[in-house]
Design an enzyme around this catalytic site. Sequence first.
Site, PDB file in Angstrom:
ATOM      1  CG  ASP A 225       2.685   1.720   9.402  1.00 32.71           C
ATOM      2  OD1 ASP A 225       2.292   2.565  10.221  1.00 32.71           O
ATOM      3  OD2 ASP A 225       2.818   1.961   8.188  1.00 32.71           O
TER       4      ASP A 225
ATOM      5  CB  CYS B 108      -5.395  11.972  11.552  1.00 32.83           C
ATOM      6  SG  CYS B 108      -3.803  11.217  11.586  1.00 32.83           S
TER       7      CYS B 108
ATOM      8  CE  LYS C 216      -1.821   1.853   3.921  1.00 32.15           C
ATOM      9  NZ  LYS C 216      -1.579   3.300   3.974  1.00 32.15           N
ATOM     10  CG  ASN C 217       2.376   2.784   3.533  1.00 28.63           C
ATOM     11  OD1 ASN C 217       1.197   3.091   3.285  1.00 28.63           O
ATOM     12  ND2 ASN C 217       2.838   2.660   4.772  1.00 28.63           N
TER      13      ASN C 217
ATOM     14  NE  ARG D 227       0.287  10.561  10.148  1.00 26.38           N
ATOM     15  CZ  ARG D 227      -0.146   9.471   9.512  1.00 26.38           C
ATOM     16  NH1 ARG D 227      -1.301   8.948   9.820  1.00 26.38           N
ATOM     17  NH2 ARG D 227       0.576   8.915   8.579  1.00 26.38           N
TER      18      ARG D 227
ATOM     19  NE  ARG E  32      -7.047   4.751   5.185  1.00 24.25           N
ATOM     20  CZ  ARG E  32      -6.466   5.827   5.671  1.00 24.25           C
ATOM     21  NH1 ARG E  32      -6.888   6.332   6.812  1.00 24.25           N
ATOM     22  NH2 ARG E  32      -5.467   6.404   5.043  1.00 24.25           N
TER      23      ARG E  32
END
Length: 420
Positions: free
Chosen positions: A305, A117, A22-23, A122, A397
Amino acid sequence: MEKIIIKGEKRLSGKITVSSAKNAVLPVIVAALLVEGKCRIHEVPLLADVETICDVLKELGVQTTFLPNHELEVDATMIVRCEAMDEFVRKMRASVLVMGPLLARIGRAKISMPGGCAIGARPIDLHLKGFEAMGVRISMDRGYIIAEAPQLHGAKVYLDYPSVGATENIIMAAALADGATVIENAAEEPEIVDLANFINNMGGRIRGAGTKVVKIEGVKSLAGGSYQVIPDRIEAGSYLAAAAITKGDLVLENVITDHLKPVIAKLKQMGCFLEDTEAGLHIAVDEPLKAVDLKTMPYPGFPTDMQAQFMALLTQAGGTSVVTETVFENRFMHAEELRRMGADIRINGLTAIVEGPNKLTGALVKASDLRAGAALIIAALGAEGETEIINTHFIDRGYDQLVEKLRSIGAHIKRSHDAG
Ligand code: UD1
């Protein structure tokens, strides 16, 4: 309301193919904005975040087309707008990555100011500082940041912190800037290397990605082409943790073990057996898990993560584990939900103390962000009885076909939609 329902204590075994990262795929899709032509990206994972970034690009007038076999074509020959709307930035912070390529291509970008968030404030000050060094004027207008660069030129940029997003944004701006840019104290994540490889494949001149110093020679233009991004190290790590909590035996295909070094090291320290084989990365667990301490750090340190998923796993390890989060200031929200399932976790500032093993039992729990959601899935797989997880949109997501993949290795897991 959609829920994921898991009946725990089923041993996971078999083989899973890890999807593209994803990243890595998000910045690569954004970097296609730099190209006056068509880019084809292979093996694009089916993720809500991929849909969101395509929506951001469509708003800019860019054509994004899903082809068979998970291929995505991005045609940014024409860019008609320069704005990343509030709706998208709120949904997905990575939307701010369009700034770099928009500045490079059309000299102007307008993005909604990303607010706080779930996992911390951030800010994007480091992105903006880098742009300013390259000749960009920044102003604010009713919650939007407006960046304008009649003449984008190369510059020396020192990042106070090795931010992944700032490194990516500055690399993309610099790819078409006039002259050379040097980023010092750059982030070293594998996803940065992948982004640089993508741009270089299209005719860019980037050296040093994956080290602390990245040098970008601006080129006049980039040409279209095709690319496949790296496997998802966080998805892989999440399945390793899922296997470990169920005392499972799992092979992961499509893994770059080098990218998982800190995760593999911690799992071995906990007593798991891991081996890189021809078939893939093999994990087998039959001994009781041992407590370990871990501290999240920028790559090549232990990834933030993976912190939540490991906290879930450590609830089943014998002894006291100390988990320290240094990357984000508010990333322990899963702890409270894990406590609802019977975990013994105390939070003290940036440190969580996990006492184990404490039997987990099924409960109704709520995902507060993507990786917190993954932690609850892992806890549920190891828990007695049935767990219902709500706020599943966070999990969607970042996990490609999660329910199907887990079911294929023996998990009792389903989605349910009810009106409640
Ligand atoms: C990326 C990843 C995310 C991961 C994170 C850290 C993507 C799409 N997301 O997020 O999954 O958790 O890296 O590995 O790739 N910071 C500032 N100012 C800035 C930029 C960042 O203070 O201008 C701070 C952040 O608030 C945070 C820390 O730096 O505390 C790390 O952020 P960063 O590396 O930028 O993460 P992201 O790129 O947002």
